[in-house]
Design an enzyme around this catalytic site. Structure first.
Site, PDB file in Angstrom:
ATOM      1  N   LYS A  64       0.822  -1.212   0.000  1.00 48.39           N
ATOM      2  CA  LYS A  64       0.000   0.000   0.000  1.00 48.39           C
ATOM      3  C   LYS A  64       0.862   1.271   0.000  1.00 48.39           C
ATOM      4  CE  LYS A  64      -2.191  -1.367   3.715  1.00 48.39           C
ATOM      5  NZ  LYS A  64      -1.506  -2.686   3.862  1.00 48.39           N
ATOM      6  N   THR A  65       1.870   1.306   0.875  1.00 47.71           N
ATOM      7  CA  THR A  65       2.746   2.479   0.930  1.00 47.71           C
ATOM      8  C   THR A  65       3.519   2.628  -0.374  1.00 47.71           C
ATOM      9  OG1 THR A  65       2.986   2.114   3.295  1.00 47.71           O
ATOM     10  CG2 THR A  65       4.605   3.572   2.259  1.00 47.71           C
ATOM     11  N   ASP A 109      -1.568   6.824   6.078  1.00 50.04           N
ATOM     12  CA  ASP A 109      -1.555   5.397   6.394  1.00 50.04           C
ATOM     13  C   ASP A 109      -2.537   5.166   7.549  1.00 50.04           C
ATOM     14  OD1 ASP A 109      -0.810   2.791   6.192  1.00 50.04           O
ATOM     15  OD2 ASP A 109       1.172   3.035   7.091  1.00 50.04           O
ATOM     16  N   THR A 158      -5.993  -1.292   6.666  1.00 49.12           N
ATOM     17  CA  THR A 158      -6.035  -2.743   6.737  1.00 49.12           C
ATOM     18  C   THR A 158      -7.485  -3.209   6.863  1.00 49.12           C
ATOM     19  OG1 THR A 158      -5.622  -2.458   9.093  1.00 49.12           O
ATOM     20  CG2 THR A 158      -3.758  -3.124   7.730  1.00 49.12           C
ATOM     21  N   ARG A 217       6.642  -8.006   2.007  1.00 44.33           N
ATOM     22  CA  ARG A 217       7.481  -7.520   3.108  1.00 44.33           C
ATOM     23  C   ARG A 217       8.146  -8.690   3.826  1.00 44.33           C
ATOM     24  NH1 ARG A 217       4.358  -4.043   6.621  1.00 44.33           N
ATOM     25  NH2 ARG A 217       5.278  -2.322   5.456  1.00 44.33           N
TER      26      ARG A 217
HETATM   27  P1  ADP Z   1       2.110  -1.852   3.199  1.00 46.96           P
HETATM   28  O1  ADP Z   1       2.116  -0.347   3.102  1.00 46.96           O
HETATM   29  O2  ADP Z   1       0.938  -2.468   2.513  1.00 46.96           O
HETATM   30  O3  ADP Z   1       2.254  -2.350   4.605  1.00 46.96           O
HETATM   31  P2  ADP Z   1       4.644  -1.646   1.767  1.00 46.96           P
HETATM   32  O4  ADP Z   1       4.235  -0.867   0.566  1.00 46.96           O
HETATM   33  O5  ADP Z   1       5.370  -0.897   2.836  1.00 46.96           O
HETATM   34  O6  ADP Z   1       3.392  -2.411   2.392  1.00 46.96           O
HETATM   35  O7  ADP Z   1       5.551  -2.875   1.241  1.00 46.96           O
HETATM   36  C1  ADP Z   1       6.395  -3.598   2.098  1.00 46.96           C
HETATM   37  C2  ADP Z   1       7.648  -4.023   1.375  1.00 46.96           C
HETATM   38  O8  ADP Z   1       7.322  -4.979   0.389  1.00 46.96           O
HETATM   39  C3  ADP Z   1       8.385  -2.900   0.672  1.00 46.96           C
HETATM   40  O9  ADP Z   1       9.757  -3.031   0.907  1.00 46.96           O
HETATM   41  C4  ADP Z   1       8.122  -3.110  -0.786  1.00 46.96           C
HETATM   42  O10 ADP Z   1       9.270  -2.835  -1.503  1.00 46.96           O
HETATM   43  C5  ADP Z   1       7.795  -4.588  -0.900  1.00 46.96           C
HETATM   44  N1  ADP Z   1       6.710  -4.767  -1.873  1.00 46.96           N
HETATM   45  C6  ADP Z   1       5.395  -4.635  -1.631  1.00 46.96           C
HETATM   46  N2  ADP Z   1       4.670  -4.891  -2.734  1.00 46.96           N
HETATM   47  C7  ADP Z   1       5.543  -5.196  -3.704  1.00 46.96           C
HETATM   48  C8  ADP Z   1       5.406  -5.578  -5.083  1.00 46.96           C
HETATM   49  N3  ADP Z   1       4.192  -5.694  -5.656  1.00 46.96           N
HETATM   50  N4  ADP Z   1       6.519  -5.813  -5.789  1.00 46.96           N
HETATM   51  C9  ADP Z   1       7.731  -5.718  -5.207  1.00 46.96           C
HETATM   52  N5  ADP Z   1       7.936  -5.378  -3.924  1.00 46.96           N
HETATM   53  C10 ADP Z   1       6.861  -5.126  -3.167  1.00 46.96           C
END
Ligand code: ADP
Length: 334
Positions: A64-65, A109, A158, A217
């Site tokens: 998401k981030t 977030d 979430t 992650r």
């Molecule tokens: P969320 O905000 O949903 O908790 P993040 O965007 O922070 O998740 O992602 C967590 C980690 O996973 C980051 O380091 C990101 O680089 C990696 N990541 C997430 N989605 C992908 C994707 N589709 N392809 C490659 N890496 C990803």
């Protein structure tokens, strides 16, 4: 206790940001969301206007981030980051909003954890690019309207179900992120290994991918732990043997369940005979917040068929007992 200063969290965050994809073509999987988002962004660019507000919903670690950052990058706009828990007063939000530049992307977030008065201010800002700032108290209070630059709000949650309808409705588009397949995680891992300069074999990637709870992650984190093992006790190459040995050290089981997952299942079976048991009771027994159990552990367990949610509470399923190597009690619901 939490480590202060450059603690585990900061190290984790730095490692994470080094591996973030920078545009949609680098972003693995989520084909539906990717195509939808591509259209929203391309249309906005064509109109020469900021993109509609976007909401991303799904369990932690699914991207998401990363997508919020990609939205800003693809719009050529700066990104401002905040989070629901940091916005507890309408004034906090008004301050952020009034300092935005035209076209800026504001990422919030955990948007479901904002305080109610701030939420109401946000509705107005999203819809009319205007807020009323209340000055003074009681009968003498006046509302001073404040014009805002046009901005794009990107929210992450979430739990989309927890967002009040008026807030949910003001997002022009909601992307629902789902767990990644093992094959997609292998792609994520290969990309990360390349960036980290780690030698990763196909079998090594498959082993880690299968045990990453469908979550990039976690895949990236396990890759770094397996690399440690390979450097200290192995040949330096992340292969199947290194993956298996390291994941045993880190207590990640065959299906990728971690300590919290297993604690939840163990409590459910051993303490409550397979349930049904309420979420809050279960959370107390495993020593976690109910929200953590519900948003971090449960979505994956439910998807794996290891936990059932019923109106009367959480229940163990036949696979739950089998996975823990236990026999269901006679006369249990299953
Ligand atoms: P969320 O905000 O949903 O908790 P993040 O965007 O922070 O998740 O992602 C967590 C980690 O996973 C980051 O380091 C990101 O680089 C990696 N990541 C997430 N989605 C992908 C994707 N589709 N392809 C490659 N890496 C990803």
């Amino acid at each position: 206790p939490r480590v202060v200063g450059v603690g585990a969290d900061a190290v984790e965050r730095a490692a994470e940001s080094a591996l973030r994809p920078h545009d949609l073509t680098e972003f693995v999987g989520q084909t539906v969301v990717r195509e939808q988002l591509q259209l929203v962004l391309a249309a906005a660019r064509k109109r020469g206007a900021p993109a509609d507000h976007v909401l991303f919903s799904g369990p932690p670690g699914l991207g998401k981030t990363t997508l919020a950052m990609i939205v800003a990058a693809e719009m050529g706009a700066p990104l401002r980051q905040s989070s629901g828990p940091a916005i507890q007063h309408a004034g906090d939000l008004a301050a952020v909003l009034s300092s935005l530049d035209e076209g800026e992307v504001l990422f919030i977030d955990e948007v479901h954890r904002m305080a109610r008065p701030a939420e109401e201010l946000l509705y107005m800002a999203m819809e009319d690019f205007r807020v009323d700032v209340i000055v003074g108290k009681g009968p003498g209070a006046t509302a001073i309207p404040l014009e805002l630059p046009r901005f794009t709000l990107v929210g992450a949650t979430t739990r989309a179900g927890l967002l009040p309808a008026p807030l949910r409705d003001r997002f022009g588009f909601t992307g629902f992120l789902d767990f990644y397949t093992p094959a997609e995680l292998v792609q994520v891992l290969r990309r990360s290994a390349l960036l980290l300069g780690v030698q990763l074999t196909v079998e090594g990637a498959e082993e880690i991918g299968r045990r990453s709870r469908g979550t990039p992650r976690i895949a990236n984190r396990l890759l770094r732990r397996v690399r440690d093992w390979a450097q200290v006790r192995g040949s330096g190459i992340v292969d199947r043997r290194a993956a298996r040995a390291a994941l045993e050290v880190y207590e990640v089981d065959e299906r990728g369940l971690d300590r919290l997952d297993r604690a939840v299942l163990e409590a459910l079976c051993r303490r409550f005979g397979g349930g049904p048991v309420g979420l809050s009771t279960l959370a107390v027994v495993v020593g976690e917040e109910a929200e953590t159990v519900e948003t971090v552990a449960e979505p994956f367990l439910v998807r794996e068929g290891l936990l059932g949610r019923t109106p009367r509470g959480r229940v163990a399923l036949p696979e739950t007992w089998a996975h823990l190597g236990l026999t269901p009690p006679r006369g249990s619901a299953w």
